[in-house]
Design an enzyme around this catalytic site. Sequence first.
Site, PDB file in Angstrom:
ATOM      1  N   LYS A  61      -3.834   1.031  -9.684  1.00 57.01           N
ATOM      2  CA  LYS A  61      -4.297   2.387  -9.966  1.00 57.01           C
ATOM      3  C   LYS A  61      -3.152   3.284 -10.239  1.00 57.01           C
ATOM      4  CE  LYS A  61      -6.244   2.794  -5.807  1.00 57.01           C
ATOM      5  NZ  LYS A  61      -6.021   1.072  -5.478  1.00 57.01           N
TER       6      LYS A  61
ATOM      7  N   ARG B   8       7.343  -1.523   0.685  1.00 56.82           N
ATOM      8  CA  ARG B   8       6.676  -0.915   1.466  1.00 56.82           C
ATOM      9  C   ARG B   8       6.288  -1.459   2.750  1.00 56.82           C
ATOM     10  NH1 ARG B   8       2.071   1.917  -2.195  1.00 56.82           N
ATOM     11  NH2 ARG B   8       0.974   1.539  -0.236  1.00 56.82           N
TER      12      ARG B   8
ATOM     13  N   ARG C 134       5.630  -6.687  -4.807  1.00 57.43           N
ATOM     14  CA  ARG C 134       5.802  -5.015  -5.201  1.00 57.43           C
ATOM     15  C   ARG C 134       7.050  -4.621  -4.606  1.00 57.43           C
ATOM     16  NH1 ARG C 134       0.732  -1.006  -4.953  1.00 57.43           N
ATOM     17  NH2 ARG C 134       1.172  -0.855  -2.502  1.00 57.43           N
TER      18      ARG C 134
ATOM     19  N   ARG D  85     -11.763   7.292  -0.331  1.00 59.85           N
ATOM     20  CA  ARG D  85     -11.714   5.940   0.313  1.00 59.85           C
ATOM     21  C   ARG D  85     -12.811   5.570   1.211  1.00 59.85           C
ATOM     22  NH1 ARG D  85      -5.615   5.242  -0.837  1.00 59.85           N
ATOM     23  NH2 ARG D  85      -5.290   2.900  -0.356  1.00 59.85           N
TER      24      ARG D  85
ATOM     25  N   ARG E  33      -5.409  -4.179   4.770  1.00 60.26           N
ATOM     26  CA  ARG E  33      -5.748  -3.166   3.641  1.00 60.26           C
ATOM     27  C   ARG E  33      -7.203  -3.783   2.847  1.00 60.26           C
ATOM     28  NH1 ARG E  33      -0.329  -2.595   0.850  1.00 60.26           N
ATOM     29  NH2 ARG E  33      -1.371  -0.991  -0.434  1.00 60.26           N
TER      30      ARG E  33
HETATM   31  P1  AMP Z   1      -1.943   3.715  -1.258  1.00 64.47           P
HETATM   32  O1  AMP Z   1      -0.662   4.187  -1.472  1.00 64.47           O
HETATM   33  O2  AMP Z   1      -2.846   4.409  -1.954  1.00 64.47           O
HETATM   34  O3  AMP Z   1      -2.166   2.156  -0.905  1.00 64.47           O
HETATM   35  O4  AMP Z   1      -2.033   4.403   0.261  1.00 64.47           O
HETATM   36  C1  AMP Z   1      -1.107   3.673   1.541  1.00 64.47           C
HETATM   37  C2  AMP Z   1      -1.914   4.129   2.767  1.00 64.47           C
HETATM   38  O5  AMP Z   1      -2.123   5.557   2.910  1.00 64.47           O
HETATM   39  C3  AMP Z   1      -3.280   3.412   3.068  1.00 64.47           C
HETATM   40  O6  AMP Z   1      -3.371   2.127   3.454  1.00 64.47           O
HETATM   41  C4  AMP Z   1      -3.818   4.509   4.007  1.00 64.47           C
HETATM   42  O7  AMP Z   1      -3.347   4.140   5.176  1.00 64.47           O
HETATM   43  C5  AMP Z   1      -3.248   5.936   3.534  1.00 64.47           C
HETATM   44  N1  AMP Z   1      -4.036   6.429   2.660  1.00 64.47           N
HETATM   45  C6  AMP Z   1      -4.038   6.976   1.330  1.00 64.47           C
HETATM   46  N2  AMP Z   1      -5.063   7.634   0.759  1.00 64.47           N
HETATM   47  C7  AMP Z   1      -6.116   7.527   1.862  1.00 64.47           C
HETATM   48  C8  AMP Z   1      -7.298   8.176   1.986  1.00 64.47           C
HETATM   49  N3  AMP Z   1      -7.814   8.684   0.954  1.00 64.47           N
HETATM   50  N4  AMP Z   1      -8.070   8.065   3.225  1.00 64.47           N
HETATM   51  C9  AMP Z   1      -7.333   7.617   4.257  1.00 64.47           C
HETATM   52  N5  AMP Z   1      -6.192   7.104   4.236  1.00 64.47           N
HETATM   53  C10 AMP Z   1      -5.493   6.986   3.102  1.00 64.47           C
END
Ligand code: AMP
Length: 215
Positions: free
Chosen positions: A14, A161, A128, A89, A172
Amino acid sequence: MQIYVFLGAPGAGKGTAAARIANDADIHHVSTGAMLRDAVKNGTPAGLSAKKYMDKGTLVPDQVLVDMLGELLSTSKKDATIILDGFPRNENQALQLDELAAKHGATVKAAIDIEAPNELLISRLGGRRVCPSCGMGYHVTNMPPKREGVCDKCGTALITRNDDKPETIKKRLEVYAEQTAPLIGLYKKAGKLRTVNGADEADKVAKKIAAIIKG
Ligand code: AMP
């Protein structure tokens, strides 16, 4: 304001696709994960409350995200095109997005599901690396930096990360399957779902999505 929601599991691509599309056009890439990581780095109240969920690989409470997004939409230009990478989400966030969009005169034009098999997601997330300074993403084998371990753009040492560690990756992917994947059906019902193959090469994925956005 036009909103394109990017669906797809962690590692589906994404962020990579959104960054490429936003680079080539006047499109705003909004990554809620990146916004949260910034908040953690800056020690804001939202960041302090979000960190423990992010480190575990679970979702941060909806209201934190809804507040962040409400602020973003209220300051966005009326004619902006926005890619939402990582929001909504879960079903509550999808409902809240409709409400926020209505409030700010925005339309959710489409939800683009980037599909990829679990083995591929796991290998992508495990390899990553990110630049802690400018946010540029890499992969040790698929998208390596020119100099090992160093960001091409700003020369900072790359990191893994916290949530790309094996146990957190597993969590996740479970959270995605349980809470986010049901949104695919929801957007399909609304006639807004578009699907692209996330196993394809990154440029191809980005081009396909750019074509959907151009209409
Ligand atoms: P990402 O970089 O999109 O993989 O997001 C990293 C982390 O941020 C996720 O594993 C969640 O803990 C948190 N996060 C990101 N977007 C959301 C969302 N829309 N709702 C809740 N937690 C989020």
